[in-house]
Design an enzyme around this catalytic site. Structure first.
Site, PDB file in Angstrom:
ATOM      1  NE  ARG A  24      18.359 -10.056 -15.438  1.00 24.53           N
ATOM      2  CZ  ARG A  24      17.819 -10.464 -14.324  1.00 24.53           C
ATOM      3  NH1 ARG A  24      17.890  -9.730 -13.246  1.00 24.53           N
ATOM      4  NH2 ARG A  24      17.189 -11.612 -14.269  1.00 24.53           N
ATOM      5  CB  SER A 116      14.168 -10.466 -13.646  1.00 13.37           C
ATOM      6  OG  SER A 116      13.520 -11.068 -12.573  1.00 13.37           O
ATOM      7  CG  HIS A 117      14.600  -8.500  -9.725  1.00 13.95           C
ATOM      8  ND1 HIS A 117      14.981  -9.674 -10.338  1.00 13.95           N
ATOM      9  CD2 HIS A 117      15.696  -8.015  -9.124  1.00 13.95           C
ATOM     10  CE1 HIS A 117      16.262  -9.884 -10.114  1.00 13.95           C
ATOM     11  NE2 HIS A 117      16.720  -8.892  -9.377  1.00 13.95           N
ATOM     12  CG  ASP A 287       9.802 -11.025 -10.996  1.00 13.67           C
ATOM     13  OD1 ASP A 287       8.841 -11.707 -11.382  1.00 13.67           O
ATOM     14  OD2 ASP A 287      10.980 -11.255 -11.331  1.00 13.67           O
ATOM     15  CG  ASP A 289      10.722 -12.171 -15.198  1.00 10.03           C
ATOM     16  OD1 ASP A 289      10.713 -11.703 -14.049  1.00 10.03           O
ATOM     17  OD2 ASP A 289      11.445 -13.122 -15.538  1.00 10.03           O
ATOM     18  CG  ASP A 291      11.055 -15.142 -12.751  1.00  9.11           C
ATOM     19  OD1 ASP A 291      10.843 -14.020 -12.252  1.00  9.11           O
ATOM     20  OD2 ASP A 291      12.131 -15.449 -13.293  1.00  9.11           O
ATOM     21  NE  ARG A 292      13.602 -12.401  -8.382  1.00 10.22           N
ATOM     22  CZ  ARG A 292      14.626 -11.795  -7.815  1.00 10.22           C
ATOM     23  NH1 ARG A 292      14.425 -10.846  -6.924  1.00 10.22           N
ATOM     24  NH2 ARG A 292      15.846 -12.119  -8.131  1.00 10.22           N
ATOM     25  CB  THR A 356      22.698 -18.226  -6.792  1.00  8.76           C
ATOM     26  OG1 THR A 356      22.970 -18.317  -5.399  1.00  8.76           O
ATOM     27  CG2 THR A 356      21.682 -17.143  -7.059  1.00  8.76           C
ATOM     28  CD  GLU A 375      17.340 -19.241  -7.167  1.00  8.16           C
ATOM     29  OE1 GLU A 375      18.540 -19.060  -6.938  1.00  8.16           O
ATOM     30  OE2 GLU A 375      16.759 -18.783  -8.167  1.00  8.16           O
ATOM     31  CB  SER A 377      16.155 -14.457  -4.802  1.00  8.50           C
ATOM     32  OG  SER A 377      16.179 -15.630  -5.610  1.00  8.50           O
ATOM     33  CE  LYS A 388      13.147 -16.447 -10.210  1.00  7.95           C
ATOM     34  NZ  LYS A 388      14.591 -16.553 -10.421  1.00  7.95           N
TER      35      LYS A 388
HETATM   36  C1  G1P Z   1      19.252 -13.100  -8.235  1.00  3.95           C
HETATM   37  C2  G1P Z   1      18.867 -14.059  -7.144  1.00  3.95           C
HETATM   38  C3  G1P Z   1      18.829 -15.478  -7.680  1.00  3.95           C
HETATM   39  C4  G1P Z   1      17.900 -15.551  -8.875  1.00  3.95           C
HETATM   40  C5  G1P Z   1      18.278 -14.501  -9.905  1.00  3.95           C
HETATM   41  C6  G1P Z   1      17.276 -14.435 -11.052  1.00  3.95           C
HETATM   42  O1  G1P Z   1      20.531 -13.405  -8.708  1.00  3.95           O
HETATM   43  O2  G1P Z   1      19.736 -13.958  -6.048  1.00  3.95           O
HETATM   44  O3  G1P Z   1      18.416 -16.348  -6.673  1.00  3.95           O
HETATM   45  O4  G1P Z   1      17.954 -16.817  -9.475  1.00  3.95           O
HETATM   46  O5  G1P Z   1      18.323 -13.218  -9.297  1.00  3.95           O
HETATM   47  O6  G1P Z   1      15.985 -14.121 -10.616  1.00  3.95           O
HETATM   48  P1  G1P Z   1      21.837 -12.612  -8.231  1.00  3.95           P
HETATM   49  O7  G1P Z   1      21.586 -11.175  -8.529  1.00  3.95           O
HETATM   50  O8  G1P Z   1      21.951 -12.860  -6.774  1.00  3.95           O
HETATM   51  O9  G1P Z   1      22.953 -13.236  -9.028  1.00  3.95           O
HETATM   52 ZN    ZN Z   2      12.001 -12.440 -12.616  1.00  2.00          ZN
END
Ligand code: G1P
Ligand code: ZN
Length: 561
Positions: A24, A116-117, A287, A289, A291-292, A356, A375, A377, A388
């Site tokens: 990213r 992602s988010h 979110d 993409d 998955d959340r 994680t 998770e 998150s 997810k």
């Molecule tokens: C974060 C979340 C983790 C998740 C990841 C991808 O990662 O904490 O649980 O799997 O986003 O969605 P982090 O930024 O903490 O490494």
């Molecule tokens: Zn995501």
């Protein structure tokens, strides 16, 4: 006519190291000449012999730069010997859908274009994630290989004359360097929706939405202008016949409307506000993409993700997929609240604690030892795919509400009544300077090696905790023996309460500190208390112990979930 391939020379870029979930960076970085090409070449080269003649799925969350990246990937796949690329129409595929398609079409791999988010748009973030043939994110061994290749790359291969309009569904055949090459543009939602109809009983969900057993359940589903929009339209409006006002923000936008497409109490505040009004019995958001997920009940009753996965694990009899396939085991990421452990214990099931990141669940699922995991998150899922899955989580919840004939709050109260409540919160300190955060982690790591810390009593007000164990979490994959070290400092208290510190591995710049706080209560008079109030003393203790304020210069977190 056979199209030509070219070998272009290039130079390595620093920092093409995939994090918790892919590479990213700012869009502007991916736009640097050869930056994206380099990374894509490293993914393809990392596949080695498996590359030739394979099929690759590509798609993403619709964010800015996604279409350009699809174009680059198609041209580079053509030149690197890939036989076929399956691409979502307009480059749109949710992360769970990519996983579903890799598994359905037994393709070799997939590339997911998402951060992602993280926010999207020309001045925000982009991301590229590589998924392997089980449909899940590439494990560390593969991402490390990609990173190593990125440090020494000198050339990449591309076939610039392979041109394909990805807005039109259908197959295009090419001949590239005398080899056949196919691009198939497919409907972005079809396969996923079919699969959800196999997993769940859409009939019972439709019934509660329409009130065939009583009052209709009014729902509000917020796609936050991310990729789930088209999936939400098809599933909720067309299949489940929800009323049009049950869904909002279902047009995917390249910048997610300027918001953080992250379903939590801070960034999905509009959903929280709408639910507080009291008209809806159920609310959910996803979110960028897809998955959340975040689940809310009447008047914005918040279900923590740690509780959400525990409730699903406890109610598998409400979901046809689990009735058919059984439940093989449970898992959570290390910082996630331990509610699911209690369900596993009662049901006599294995419960795994992994680092994680969803990539750590894949091996356990492939080995038939894990069915449901989550998770903190806002990630919830099962072995139906290897990512997810936000929409899956919502359909799971609606199935539970339908079969149990209870409200979200009633389900939680009954769950806590059986198991007690694991109060949980996470404090995020985003965009801090990296150096002091690394120093803080080093200091905490040193503390974890200091035997004199064990037995130490920590107090705030009239609340006291005694340290039972401190470590920097290490995980040995039970299937392939791979070891992941230093995954976060855990401070475990004698009463089962926990404090965890780790640095985020998904940011595109700077450092984000995450502090996770958990406290278990078995006294039912505490169950309805405000989590922040209950956890306050432990939060204060954790802040003092880590000297987080001194290191980061922050008096307050940027986000609390
Ligand atoms: C974060 C979340 C983790 C998740 C990841 C991808 O990662 O904490 O649980 O799997 O986003 O969605 P982090 O930024 O903490 O490494
Ligand atoms: Zn995501």
């Amino acid at each position: 006519m056979s199209l030509s391939c070219y070998t272009k020379s290039t130079r390595p870029f620093e920092g093409q190291k995939p994090g918790t979930s892919g590479l990213r960076k700012a869009v502007k970085v991916f736009q640097l000449e050869n930056y994206t090409e380099n990374f894509v070449q490293c993914i393809l080269s990392a596949m080695g012999g498996a590359l030739t003649g394979c099929t690759l799925v590509v798609g993403g969350d619709g964010r800015y730069f996604g279409k350009k990246a699809v174009d680059i990937i198609i041209k580079m796949c053509a030149a690197n010997g890939v036989r076929k690329v399956l691409v979502g129409q307009n480059g749109i595929l949710s992360t769970p859908c990519v996983s579903c398609m890799i598994r359905k079409y037994k393709t070799a791999v997939g590339i997911v274009l998402t951060a992602s988010h993280n926010p999207g748009g020309p001045d925000a973030d982009f991301g590229i994630k590589f998924n392997i043939s089980n449909g899940g994110p590439a494990p560390d061994a593969v991402t490390n290989k990609i990173y190593e290749l990125s440090k020494n790359i000198v050339e990449y291969r591309i076939s610039p004359d392979v041109r394909c309009d990805i807005s039109l569904i259908g197959k295009r055949e090419f001949v590239v360097d005398s080899r056949p090459f196919t691009v198939e543009v497919i409907d972005s939602v079809e396969d996923y929706v079919e699969y959800m109809k196999e997993i769940f009983d859409f009939g019972i969900i439709k019934d509660i939405l329409h009130g065939s057993k009583g009052k209709p359940l009014k729902v509000l589903i917020n796609a936050m202008h991310g990729v789930t929009g088209p999936y939400v339209r098809r599933i909720f409006l067309e299949e489940l016949k929800a009323t049009p006002d049950s869904v909002v923000n279902i047009e995917p936008l390249e910048d997610f409307g300027g918001h953080h497409p992250d379903p939590n109490l801070t960034y999905a505040a509009d959903l929280v506000q709408a639910l507080k009004g009291g008209d809806y019995g159920f609310g959910a958001a996803f979110d960028g993409d897809g998955d959340r997920n975040m689940i809310l009940g009447h008047k914005a009753f918040f279900v923590t993700p740690s509780d959400s996965v525990a409730v699903i694990a406890d109610n598998t009899d409400c979901i046809p997929y689990f009735k058919k396939n059984g439940v093989k085991g449970l898992a959570r990421s290390m910082p996630t609240g331990c509610a699911i452990d209690r369900v596993g214990e009662k049901k006599g099931m294995e419960v795994f604690e992994v680092p994680t990141g969803w990539k750590y669940f894949g091996n356990l699922m492939d080995a038939g030892r894990l069915s449901i995991c989550g998770e903190e998150s806002f990630g919830t899922g099962s072995d139906h795919i290897r990512e997810k899955d936000g929409i899956w989580a919502v359909l799971a919840w609606l199935s539970i509400l339908a079969v149990r004939n209870m409200s979200v709050e009633q389900v939680l109260l009954s769950h806590w009544g059986t198991y007690g409540r694991n109060f949980f919160t996470r404090y995020d300190y985003e965009n801090c300077e990296s150096a002091p955060c690394n120093e803080m982690m080093t200091a905490l790591d040193a503390m974890s090696g200091d035997a004199s810390m064990v037995g130490k009593k920590l107090s705030h007000g009239d609340k006291s905790y005694t340290i039972a164990k401190i470590d920097n979490f290490e995980y040995k994959d039970p299937i392939d023996g791979a070891v992941a070290k230093k995954q976060g400092v855990r401070i475990l208290m004698s009463d089962g309460s926990r404090v965890v510190f780790r640095l985020s591995g998904t940011g595109s710049s700077g450092a984000t500190v995450r502090m996770y706080i958990e406290s278990y209560e078995s006294d039912s008079s505490t169950f309805t208390k405000d989590a922040q109030e209950v956890l306050k003393p432990l939060v204060e203790i954790a802040l003092k112990l880590s000297k987080l304020g001194d290191y980061t210069g922050r008096q307050k977190p940027t986000v609390i979930t």
